[in-house]
Design an enzyme around this catalytic site. Structure first.
Site, PDB file in Angstrom:
ATOM      1  N   ILE A   1      28.538  48.169  43.235  1.00  0.00           N
ATOM      2  CA  ILE A   1      28.336  46.733  44.003  1.00  0.00           C
ATOM      3  C   ILE A   1      28.995  46.715  45.211  1.00  0.00           C
ATOM      4  O   ILE A   1      28.843  45.635  46.012  1.00  0.00           O
ATOM      5  CB  ILE A   1      28.711  45.478  42.951  1.00  0.00           C
ATOM      6  CG1 ILE A   1      28.036  44.469  43.322  1.00  0.00           C
ATOM      7  CG2 ILE A   1      30.550  45.367  42.974  1.00  0.00           C
ATOM      8  CD1 ILE A   1      28.175  43.391  42.033  1.00  0.00           C
ATOM      9  N   GLY A   2      30.119  47.817  45.579  1.00  0.00           N
ATOM     10  CA  GLY A   2      30.807  47.730  46.692  1.00  0.00           C
ATOM     11  C   GLY A   2      31.474  48.460  46.989  1.00  0.00           C
ATOM     12  O   GLY A   2      32.675  48.652  47.886  1.00  0.00           O
TER      13      GLY A   2
ATOM     14  N   THR B   1      36.835  50.594  39.215  1.00  0.00           N
ATOM     15  CA  THR B   1      37.740  51.696  39.716  1.00  0.00           C
ATOM     16  C   THR B   1      38.682  51.810  38.643  1.00  0.00           C
ATOM     17  O   THR B   1      39.206  53.000  38.427  1.00  0.00           O
ATOM     18  CB  THR B   1      38.258  51.152  41.072  1.00  0.00           C
ATOM     19  OG1 THR B   1      37.304  51.077  41.993  1.00  0.00           O
ATOM     20  CG2 THR B   1      39.242  52.158  41.448  1.00  0.00           C
TER      21      THR B   1
ATOM     22  N   ALA C   1      45.997  52.735  40.423  1.00  0.00           N
ATOM     23  CA  ALA C   1      44.985  51.443  41.042  1.00  0.00           C
ATOM     24  C   ALA C   1      45.104  50.346  40.099  1.00  0.00           C
ATOM     25  O   ALA C   1      45.066  50.188  38.741  1.00  0.00           O
ATOM     26  CB  ALA C   1      43.508  51.969  40.940  1.00  0.00           C
TER      27      ALA C   1
ATOM     28  N   GLY D   1      42.822  46.404  39.710  1.00  0.00           N
ATOM     29  CA  GLY D   1      41.785  45.998  39.966  1.00  0.00           C
ATOM     30  C   GLY D   1      41.784  44.784  41.338  1.00  0.00           C
ATOM     31  O   GLY D   1      43.048  44.545  41.830  1.00  0.00           O
TER      32      GLY D   1
ATOM     33  N   GLY E   1      38.979  43.215  43.275  1.00  0.00           N
ATOM     34  CA  GLY E   1      37.729  42.517  43.764  1.00  0.00           C
ATOM     35  C   GLY E   1      37.947  40.941  43.411  1.00  0.00           C
ATOM     36  O   GLY E   1      37.382  40.240  44.265  1.00  0.00           O
ATOM     37  N   GLU E   2      38.704  40.427  42.818  1.00  0.00           N
ATOM     38  CA  GLU E   2      38.704  39.063  42.456  1.00  0.00           C
ATOM     39  C   GLU E   2      39.802  38.324  43.018  1.00  0.00           C
ATOM     40  O   GLU E   2      39.745  37.249  43.241  1.00  0.00           O
ATOM     41  CB  GLU E   2      38.781  38.992  40.826  1.00  0.00           C
ATOM     42  CG  GLU E   2      37.361  39.659  40.301  1.00  0.00           C
ATOM     43  CD  GLU E   2      37.230  39.384  38.831  1.00  0.00           C
ATOM     44  OE1 GLU E   2      37.859  40.264  38.068  1.00  0.00           O
ATOM     45  OE2 GLU E   2      36.649  38.886  38.188  1.00  0.00           O
TER      46      GLU E   2
END
Lengths: 763, 161, 82
Positions: free
Chosen positions: A493-494, A537, A719, A721, A723-724
């Site tokens: 998605i990205g 990821t 890593a 997350g 994205g949010e």
């Protein structure tokens, strides 16, 4: 600060000398996307394909008395018509679909209304025809007899005892005694700690406010789209744009009572989702139409349908009361959150409650949340669901508290910041969090002390999101020339293809250009939870890394065979097998060489890993925003924006920055422009991008993103997350800046010009 | 239903013919009749710019142009932007700057940006932002898109020198 | 012995006013079985609705995750995301 920067756990595979992870290669799917070749949901055409369209309710709340499809069916070119009668009438049943629980009956009745329509835009029937214009004609020929019922769209109005009740079977859960009268309040939840009353009694300073946010849409530019084909033997194929091909398979199987083995879902490229493509709207309908007519059926929503019948996230009404000592130590917090769920229960008020105070160490608090149904579209996940809404309330209250204390807003956050070893407001103890470092990154940024001009204001806000792990499968295959293919089950998605290829390349010791990542259909790779929760990821990356590690072990074993040494004599260095004992005079063996000889050493080289990734690391963001308000028009210009975030480890920093910049832009829209507007009949008045105004290029400045890297040791490269988190702080960062610019506290979103003018005029 | 009309036009330099329903848009013709699905439909009302094409040298939303209006005219779409497998500098810079995430708005943005640079080879950041204000992107916050366009503009000016 | 804390109100339907428990258990499953024995129905509620944080690390569906002696286990609602 040094007291908090003590020992940090390192990521297992980050030795400080990574060659691929942390660089910025061109994404592997990029060329197709800049040349128009990439195939999105609406781009597929099949032989014999027909067009499916949905008839939608013009009423916010009505009983369906009858549906007469006879005239439509008689129209030449019409191939199929379905209504709820063509779907199994499912009982109320909680189910899990890898991500979160849902209710089967609600899911099914949102896809196709049964007996009653619950919002303007609710699907009541669907047709398939040989052309788009015939399908439109057919929709117009379907006669639906409605008995219009009273409706309610506002969350507090829906909570009132005399509000029209949407579901006669809904009795508020979470109360000490379950009531005997149905209500629109589906659930009440509560999180508490300490003695709130005593803490407020002893507080030196208190602030209290009421805050509201409007329903906003995820606003992905690609409308929902799919092609579905139901074969005579019951085998189904679906091509669709979604955040999870396995999610689509599960939901289609549930809604149509099919077996998963009979459904193969191929993910199209996805043109944005932001949480809004984590459920089904069209796919089961297209399958039902295809089952009736035998043709592949293509369905594509119009933008009007996207707004009226998919997405949005909750409108919220919140109250926050904070109590603090004169030195800024916050001792008490009382938070009430009322979230609009739309037509069926399931607003993100639970997550909104758990995140509301997650950035703060507060000994006494109460957070109460209400999940409230209304005659509006059923909410869908939207990027850190619930968190931006409660953060707007809490972070605005924090700004008021800082002002009342005469304290710098950043210093107030620092004084009350959570750190490793502290208990989060939602329960567990924090570990390996980089919040204090993120605050420090903003404090030391030039933006923090830059001068402001007249009519300008600066706002600060912070935000938190959990991030999740979960089930993922990945396979890595070595080709005969020593290049590699990485196969995963998560829609990109990205830029996740890039990060998957990079992690594999790092472990295998290959240049990233030699690793080809693909996203496979549900029959070609093992189960993976959808792309959401900022998990790909982290979790799928973990599966890719482990599969690559398995291959390296296999390559060492095969190299040892070819070198005629024992396997413990072989090291894997930058994609080459090296014999440790130089005196043996063994030539190094490249991956290409071993691959070429794979037939001699046991056959093809490949590995697949399926796992349930645990230990996802939470993320924190700190945002700083400058605005200028035109006192004559009330128009807000965002002048400067700086966002810092603890990302654990940026695998591809450019796409991590992109996530932050995109989240900020959506948050700015939420703060300033975006809202669902309903007329008195409950009809959405602004179901288009002209009147529902998302930020455009000229609305925004460059967005400076600072990546703070405090590793999550549970991920091979550290890593977390990303994205949010970045959509959580902007609502209040912008709002606090606007309030500072006009010298008045604004508490209602969106802060559109009329509201700002009214506040200025009120003097 | 009214009769379809026979249309001849030039798309990306090639002569094309198709039958257009009276209500069909140029975007419908490109996508459904000519198989050029690079131009996207995000709104159908000219608000998102995902369907941007260049019609006789002018940037338009192809969802607001009737298919029959294309008769005898020149249409340039995203599919005609690269020369064979050599990307246009704008396309290359979009890749280098990570100026796309989902990629759905990208074709329209590239066509729009090309029209900008054809008209104004040396735009300021503000000029670029206002020119591209008709192209919605929900993923990127526009930061990297603007950087890519400015960088491509600089490279194209260099090429001309 | 692991110390279990039920952080949210949904658990109270099963446990009444009790929000913390000491449970003799070496794995999540043993913990769930023991809690279900004490509060019938609670086990299924935990399995279906709750995530489990073990010493600060959130686990979902981790029935066989080990619970170290003296570990702190927090039951929290499951988290999805966008």
């Amino acid at each position: 600060m040094s007291d908090v920067l003590e020992r940090r756990d390192a990521a297992p595979l980050d030795d400080g000398h990574l060659k691929v992870v942390g660089t910025r290669p061109v994404r592997p799917d990029g060329a197709d996307k800049v040349t128009g070749k990439a195939m999105y949901g609406a781009d597929l055409a099949m032989p014999g394909m027909v067009v499916g369209k949905i008839l939608r309710s013009p009423h916010a709340h009505a009983r369906i008395v009858s549906i007469d499809t006879r005239k439509a069916r008689a129209l030449p070119g019409v191939k199929a018509i379905v209504t709820a009668a063509d779907f199994p009438d499912l009982a109320s049943e909680e189910f899990e679909a890898g991500e979160s629980a849902g209710n089967l009956r609600d899911l099914s009745q949102n896809v196709m209304a049964r007996h009653v329509v619950l919002y303007d835009g609710h699907a009541v029937a669907a047709v398939a025809a040989t052309s788009s214009s015939i399908a439109d004609e057919a929709l117009a020929l379907i006669v639906v007899d409605y008995e219009v019922l009273p409706h309610v769209t506002e969350v507090e109005a829906a909570m009132s005892p005399d509000a029209p009740v949407l579901h006669a079977h809904m009795f508020t859960q979470g109360l000490a005694v379950t009531p005997d009268k149905p209500s629109n309040i589906a659930k009440r939840n509560e999180l508490t700690r300490g003695d709130l009353a005593a803490a407020f009694a002893e507080a030196d300073v208190t602030v209290e406010g009421r805050y509201t946010t409007a329903a906003v849409h995820q606003g992905y530019i690609e409308p929902h789209a799919c092609v579905a084909s139901y074969a005579a033997d019951g085998q189904c194929q679906v091509w669709s744009s979604s955040q999870g091909q396995f999610m689509i398979r599960t939901y289609c199987a549930k809604v149509l009572n099919l077996e998963s083995s009979n459904i193969r879902v191929t993910p199209a490229e996805i043109g944005g989702g932001f949480g809004g493509k984590t459920t089904v709207y069209l796919e089961p309908v297209a399958l039902a139409l295809s089952r009736q007519c035998g043709h592949p059926v293509k369905m594509v929503m119009t933008r009007d349908e996207v707004f009226r019948a998919s997405g949005p996230t909750s409108a919220g009404v919140m109250t926050v009361k904070l109590g603090a000592k004169a030195d800024g130590t916050i001792t008490a917090a009382d938070v009430v959150l009322k979230f609009q769920a739309g037509a069926f229960e399931g607003s993100p008020v639970g997550a909104g409650s758990m995140t509301a105070l997650a950035c703060y160490d507060i000994p006494n608090f109460s957070i109460v949340g209400y999940d409230v149904v209304t005659n509006t579209p059923k909410v869908a996940a939207y990027r850190a669901p619930g968190a931006p809404i409660s953060a707007f309330a809490v972070e605005t209250a924090m700004d008021e508290l800082a002002a009342k204390l005469g304290m710098d807003p950043l210093a107030l956050r620092e004084k009350n910041a959570v750190r490793d070893g502290m208990k989060a407001s939602y329960g567990p103890v924090f570990k390996n969090i980089g919040y204090v470092e993120t605050l420090e990154a903003i404090r030391s940024h030039p933006h923090y002390t830059a001068p402001l001009g007249p009519n300008q204001g600066r706002g600060l806000a912070v935000g938190f999101w959990f991030n999740i792990g979960g089930e993922s499968t990945a396979a890595v295959n070595i080709n005969e020339d020593g290049t590699a293919v990485v196969i995963s089950g998560n829609p990109d998605i990205g830029g996740s293809r890039a990060s998957m290829a990079m992690m594999a390349a790092e472990v295998l010791g290959l240049p990233v250009e030699k690793v080809r990542p693909i996203v496979a259909d549900t029959a070609s790779i093992g189960f993976s939870m959808l792309t959401g929760g900022s998990r790909t990821t982290f979790a799928t990356g973990m599966a890719v890394t482990q599969a690559s590690q398995k291959i390296v072990e296999d390559l060492k074993r095969r190299a040892a065979m070819l070198m005629d040494v024992s396997v413990d004599q072989v090291d894997w260095v930058d994609g080459v097998a090296v014999c440790r004992d130089a005196s043996k005079g063994k030539a190094d063996l490249s991956l290409a060489h071993i691959a070429e000889k794979s037939g001699q050493t046991g056959g093809p080289i490949g590995a697949q890993v399926s796992l349930n990734a645990q230990g996802a690391g939470p993320g924190f963001g700190v945002h700083l925003c400058d605005v200028e308000v035109d006192p004559e028009t009330g128009h807000v210009t965002v002048l400067r924006y700086t966002a810092a975030q603890d990302v654990g480890k940026a695998i591809h920093p450019a796409y991590v920055e992109g996530q932050i910049q995109g989240g900020v832009a959506q948050g700015v829209g939420w703060a300033l422009n975006e809202e669902y507007i309903f007329d008195r009949t409950g009809h959405m008045e602004n179901a288009g991008f002209l009147d529902y105004r998302v930020p455009v290029a000229s609305d925004l400045p460059m967005i400076d993103s600072i990546l703070v890297e405090v590793a999550n040791p549970r991920h091979p490269f550290g890593a977390k997350g990303v994205g949010e988190v970045p959509i959580v702080p902007p609502l209040a960062a912008v709002g606090n800046a606007v309030s500072a610019a006009i010298g008045k506290r604004l508490t209602d979103l969106p802060m559109a010009p009329p509201k700002i003018r009214a506040a200025i005029d009120a003097g | 239903m009214s009769k379809r009309q026979h249309i001849s036009a030039t798309v990306n330099g090639d002569p094309v013919e198709f039958l257009a329903e009276p209500g069909a848009t140029l975007l419908d013709a490109l996508r459904d009749d000519l198989g050029l699905t690079g131009s996207k439909e995000g709104c159908g009302s000219g608000d998102c710019g995902a369907c941007s094409v260049i019609l006789d040298g002018r940037l338009v939303c192809s969802c607001l142009v009737l298919a029959v209006e294309a008769e005898g005219r020149r249409v340039e779409t995203i599919e005609g932007m690269a020369e064979g497998s050599k990307l246009h500098p704008l396309q290359q810079k979009f890749l280098e700057h990570a100026a796309l995430q989902c990629g759905f708005c990208t074709p329209g943005l590239l066509v729009s940006a090309k029209a900008l640079l054809d008209a104004n080879p040396d735009p300021t950041e503000t000029e670029a932002r206002y020119w591209l204000a008709g192209n919605l992107c929900r993923c990127t916050g526009y930061d990297k898109i603007i950087r890519a366009v400015m960088d491509a503009a600089a490279e194209l000016r260099q090429e001309k020198v | 012995m692991p110390h279990v804390v039920a952080a949210c109100s949904s658990c109270r339907a099963f446990t009444g006013d009790v929000a913390a428990f000491d449970v003799e258990a070496a794995t999540v499953r043993e913990m769930i079985r023991e809690l279900d024995r004490r509060y019938p129905g609670f086990g299924e509620h935990i399995e279906r609705r709750m995530a489990i944080a073990i010493d600060g690390e959130i686990h979902q569906d981790a029935l066989f995750a080990p619970l170290p002696p003296g570990s702190e286990v927090v039951l929290i609602p499951r988290i999805g995301g966008g």
